[in-house]
Scaffold this active site. Structure first.
Site, mmCIF file in Angstrom:
data_model
loop_
_atom_site.group_PDB
_atom_site.id
_atom_site.type_symbol
_atom_site.label_atom_id
_atom_site.label_comp_id
_atom_site.label_asym_id
_atom_site.label_seq_id
_atom_site.Cartn_x
_atom_site.Cartn_y
_atom_site.Cartn_z
ATOM 1 N N GLU A 143 -14.005 2.480 -14.395
ATOM 2 C CA GLU A 143 -14.234 3.389 -13.280
ATOM 3 C C GLU A 143 -15.651 3.969 -13.318
ATOM 4 O O GLU A 143 -15.940 4.942 -12.636
ATOM 5 C CB GLU A 143 -13.191 4.514 -13.290
ATOM 6 C CG GLU A 143 -11.807 4.035 -12.895
ATOM 7 C CD GLU A 143 -10.781 5.142 -12.811
ATOM 8 O OE1 GLU A 143 -9.725 4.907 -12.197
ATOM 9 O OE2 GLU A 143 -11.001 6.229 -13.377
ATOM 10 N N ASP A 241 -3.222 5.192 -19.753
ATOM 11 C CA ASP A 241 -4.259 5.985 -20.410
ATOM 12 C C ASP A 241 -3.740 6.581 -21.713
ATOM 13 O O ASP A 241 -4.454 6.623 -22.721
ATOM 14 C CB ASP A 241 -4.753 7.090 -19.474
ATOM 15 C CG ASP A 241 -5.417 6.537 -18.226
ATOM 16 O OD1 ASP A 241 -6.025 5.463 -18.315
ATOM 17 O OD2 ASP A 241 -5.325 7.192 -17.171
#
Length: 298
Positions: A143, A241
């Protein structure tokens, strides 16, 4: 490497998650009524930093935020979660990253507006190289700009610092990144989209398979699947995550790969039982207690 409190540096995104819960996702051109709306801290980088900190690691975050209310709120939140933010600086000409999340039928759909995350450039990361140099493990995702990922993986390779690349969202990876990274942790969809050569990079691949568990290559060059844990799922946002952070922490404690994956699976299983990417991220004691109870139940 530190055995109990490894030093983990996370280089990646910091977002404000804007979450809408709905019974069903609208079709093209359709409007439906949502059930509730919330804003909460997110971004794959920040999520992984918070998860690792809750598990007892000394965590440093390198990333960018906007000079806006979201940015101030997110930086303050990271501090409260015991994440060192010396590597987090505001950008004056860009907004804080935002993720628009739709939760429906126990699954999620996410749209990310990168904003200040695009300012996590190679030069910016190099300014904070002293943080990386102290690390037992580095985690990076996709990202932030791909050239930054290439810079970070190459730097860590040269310095002999283990690095986990969580290739999400999926993006074509140049050989320089694949060759430099220590561990690569795609899910099944990301693995297929990346078209990774599973023969060449088999020792690096740790593939998350959802409820089926995690696939990895043993020291004996045999592909093994470590089963996941069946739990009541409330929200899957942030589960990946949590897995990556827990894997980094366990490996930083010098655990063998199989044990590290079991620990990460347990952390991810705990995380999906509560709402929000960071809301259910467990502590080290909670993960150990979960594993102990599962062992006794078997």
């Amino acid at each position: 490497m530190s055995k109990s409190n490894p030093i983990i540096t996370v280089i990646g995104s910091i977002n404000m998650d804007m979450v809408t819960t709905t019974v069903r996702v609208p079709e093209q051109g359709e409007t439906v009524m949502g059930e509730c709306f919330r804003t909460m801290p997110g971004g794959k980088g920040a999520n992984q930093a918070v998860a690792a900190a809750r598990l007892g690691a000394e965590v440093h975050m390198i990333g960018r935020i906007g000079e806006d209310s979201f940015g101030k709120e997110l930086q303050s939140h990271l501090k409260k979660q015991n994440v060192n933010v010396d590597g987090v600086e505001p950008v004056t000409d860009n907004h804080t990253g935002v993720a628009t999340i739709l939760l429906s039928e126990r699954d999620n759909r996410i749209i990310v507006s990168a904003g200040a995350n695009d300012d996590v450039t190679p030069d910016y990361v190099k300014r904070h190289s002293a943080i990386i140099d102290r690390s037992d493990m580095v985690i990076v995702q996709l990202e932030i700009p791909i050239e930054t990922v290439e810079c970070v993986t190459g730097y860590c390779y040269e310095k002999g610092i283990p690095i986990i690349l969580n290739p999400a969202p999926a993006h074509p990876l140049p050989p320089a990144i694949l060759d430099a990274v220590t561990y690569l942790t795609p899910n099944e969809k990301e693995r297929d989209e990346l078209e990774i050569d599973r023969v060449t990079y088999k020792k690096k691949l740790i593939i998350t398979l959802g409820e089926k568990g995690v696939s990895y290559m043993t020291d004996e060059q045999v592909e093994e699947v470590i089963p996941g844990y069946k739990v009541e799922v409330v929200d899957t946002t942030g589960a990946g995550d949590t897995f990556n952070a827990a894997l980094a922490v366990a490996l930083g404690r010098q655990k063998k790969m199989k044990e590290a994956i079991q620990y990460a699976n347990a952390a991810a299983a705990l995380s999906v039982q509560q709402f929000g990417a960071q809301g259910g991220m467990p502590t080290d004691d909670e993960v150990r207690d979960f594993l102990e109870k599962r062992t006794h139940a078997e």
